[in-house]
Design a protein around this motif. Structure first.
Motif, PDB file in Angstrom:
ATOM      1  N   UNK A  93       0.780  -1.400   0.173  1.00 55.31           N
ATOM      2  CA  UNK A  93      -0.038   0.022   0.035  1.00 55.31           C
ATOM      3  C   UNK A  93       0.960   1.390   0.011  1.00 55.31           C
ATOM      4  N   UNK A  94       2.113   1.308   0.714  1.00 57.24           N
ATOM      5  CA  UNK A  94       2.906   2.318   1.106  1.00 57.24           C
ATOM      6  C   UNK A  94       3.600   2.720  -0.348  1.00 57.24           C
ATOM      7  N   UNK A  95       3.992   1.454  -1.105  1.00 54.95           N
ATOM      8  CA  UNK A  95       4.579   1.546  -2.196  1.00 54.95           C
ATOM      9  C   UNK A  95       3.688   2.193  -3.269  1.00 54.95           C
ATOM     10  N   UNK A  96       2.368   1.477  -3.502  1.00 55.76           N
ATOM     11  CA  UNK A  96       1.380   1.959  -4.374  1.00 55.76           C
ATOM     12  C   UNK A  96       1.365   3.710  -4.124  1.00 55.76           C
ATOM     13  N   UNK A  97       1.072   4.044  -2.936  1.00 54.61           N
ATOM     14  CA  UNK A  97       0.797   5.505  -2.602  1.00 54.61           C
ATOM     15  C   UNK A  97       1.895   6.354  -3.265  1.00 54.61           C
ATOM     16  N   UNK A  98       3.187   5.985  -2.905  1.00 54.45           N
ATOM     17  CA  UNK A  98       4.461   6.713  -3.391  1.00 54.45           C
ATOM     18  C   UNK A  98       4.439   6.771  -4.922  1.00 54.45           C
ATOM     19  N   UNK A  99       4.096   5.676  -5.578  1.00 58.93           N
ATOM     20  CA  UNK A  99       4.106   5.558  -6.972  1.00 58.93           C
ATOM     21  C   UNK A  99       3.002   6.528  -7.469  1.00 58.93           C
ATOM     22  N   UNK A 100       1.814   6.272  -6.808  1.00 59.56           N
ATOM     23  CA  UNK A 100       0.817   7.256  -7.273  1.00 59.56           C
ATOM     24  C   UNK A 100       0.930   8.786  -7.290  1.00 59.56           C
ATOM     25  N   UNK A 101       1.724   9.108  -6.094  1.00 54.52           N
ATOM     26  CA  UNK A 101       2.124  10.496  -5.979  1.00 54.52           C
ATOM     27  C   UNK A 101       3.174  10.990  -6.848  1.00 54.52           C
ATOM     28  N   UNK A 102       3.900   9.988  -7.218  1.00 51.77           N
ATOM     29  CA  UNK A 102       5.117  10.344  -8.439  1.00 51.77           C
ATOM     30  C   UNK A 102       4.285  10.606  -9.876  1.00 51.77           C
ATOM     31  N   UNK A 103       3.317   9.878 -10.195  1.00 46.41           N
ATOM     32  CA  UNK A 103       2.701   9.945 -11.616  1.00 46.41           C
ATOM     33  C   UNK A 103       1.756  10.921 -11.436  1.00 46.41           C
ATOM     34  N   UNK A 104       1.215  11.740 -10.238  1.00 51.10           N
ATOM     35  CA  UNK A 104       0.303  12.810 -10.440  1.00 51.10           C
ATOM     36  C   UNK A 104       1.229  14.062 -11.023  1.00 51.10           C
ATOM     37  N   UNK A 105       0.412  14.930 -11.637  1.00 53.70           N
ATOM     38  CA  UNK A 105       0.874  16.210 -12.054  1.00 53.70           C
ATOM     39  C   UNK A 105       1.022  17.021 -10.803  1.00 53.70           C
ATOM     40  N   UNK A 106       2.414  17.666 -10.634  1.00 60.00           N
ATOM     41  CA  UNK A 106       2.559  18.682  -9.605  1.00 60.00           C
ATOM     42  C   UNK A 106       2.248  19.907  -9.700  1.00 60.00           C
ATOM     43  N   UNK A 107       1.563  20.599  -8.868  1.00 57.24           N
ATOM     44  CA  UNK A 107       1.250  22.085  -9.077  1.00 57.24           C
ATOM     45  C   UNK A 107       2.322  23.119  -8.919  1.00 57.24           C
ATOM     46  N   UNK A 108       2.044  24.201  -9.786  1.00 60.27           N
ATOM     47  CA  UNK A 108       3.365  24.857  -9.903  1.00 60.27           C
ATOM     48  C   UNK A 108       3.393  25.771  -8.641  1.00 60.27           C
ATOM     49  N   UNK A 109       4.940  26.070  -8.077  1.00 61.49           N
ATOM     50  CA  UNK A 109       4.881  26.621  -7.114  1.00 61.49           C
ATOM     51  C   UNK A 109       4.380  28.192  -6.860  1.00 61.49           C
ATOM     52  N   UNK A 110       3.753  28.428  -5.810  1.00 58.40           N
ATOM     53  CA  UNK A 110       3.165  29.573  -5.621  1.00 58.40           C
ATOM     54  C   UNK A 110       3.607  30.601  -4.470  1.00 58.40           C
ATOM     55  N   UNK A 111       3.595  31.887  -4.747  1.00 59.24           N
ATOM     56  CA  UNK A 111       4.062  32.741  -3.626  1.00 59.24           C
ATOM     57  C   UNK A 111       3.004  33.356  -2.835  1.00 59.24           C
ATOM     58  N   UNK A 112       1.712  32.801  -2.990  1.00 56.18           N
ATOM     59  CA  UNK A 112       0.647  33.312  -2.518  1.00 56.18           C
ATOM     60  C   UNK A 112       0.837  32.744  -0.960  1.00 56.18           C
TER      61      UNK A 112
END
Length: 198
Positions: free
Chosen positions: A179-198
């Motif tokens: 489960x932990x490995x699958x969660x980590x892999x899913x997090x790697x395949x999701x698009x990352x939001x752009x950094x924000x200064x807000x």
């Protein structure tokens, strides 16, 4: 003096010039303009030293923060079935490479060679393990296999093949839970939001 210039009674003629209303009006207007300019200059200086109109700055900041953020597309990672893993045991414990290979096979990885680590690595891997492969594996196979064994070290060599060596180190106890490995892999395949200064 006598005649028509003779002074009689208790009143005396005034000897100063009559007042001119025009001068008084001009002086008053000049004073008002001078005070107005001084006040306006003071406000300008206050704006310069305090950063200007705070409401306008806050509104602009809020507007920028409310805009939708672009996302960074996630990199395409290989599936576990597309990663060939050679499992080597660099510890004194016997049978460890076979058990680790069987577990990785259950998790969908393709298993290659299984056995004891080469002399260059035997009993010389201090952490839980080491991933060894071609430079092209660094951004793909290493990332996927690394979710199964957190804390593993990564190194590249001069090989031309796509297979990856997993060398089990002295601190190896077990792989990450599925489960932990699958969660980590899913997090790697999701698009990352752009950094924000807000």
């Amino acid at each position: 003096m006598g005649g028509k210039y003779r002074i009689t009674g208790s009143t005396y003629p005034r000897m100063r010039r009559p007042r001119h209303r025009r001068r008084l009006v001009l002086a008053a207007v000049a004073a008002v303009v001078a005070l107005g300019l001084a006040g306006w200059g003071t406000l300008q200086l206050i704006d310069v030293f305090t950063g200007g109109d705070e409401k306008a700055v806050a509104a602009d900041h809020k507007k920028k923060c409310a805009a939708p953020k672009p996302t960074t597309p996630a990199k395409a990672l290989p599936k576990p079935a597309g990663i060939k893993v050679n499992v080597y045991n660099a510890t004194p414990r016997s049978g460890l490479a076979k058990a680790a290979a069987d577990e990785l096979k259950k998790r969908g990885f393709t298993i290659g060679k299984v056995g004891n680590a080469p002399a260059a690595y035997d009993k010389k891997v201090p952490g839980p393990g080491m991933l060894l492969g071609a430079p092209t594996a660094a951004d793909g196979s290493f990332t996927v296999l690394g979710t199964q064994l957190p804390g593993s070290r990564q190194e590249t060599d001069a090989r031309k093949t796509a297979d990856v060596d997993l060398i089990l180190g002295t601190k190896f106890k077990a792989f990450n839970t599925r489960r932990a490995a699958a969660t980590a892999l899913t997090a790697l395949t999701k698009p990352a939001p752009a950094p924000s200064s807000c």
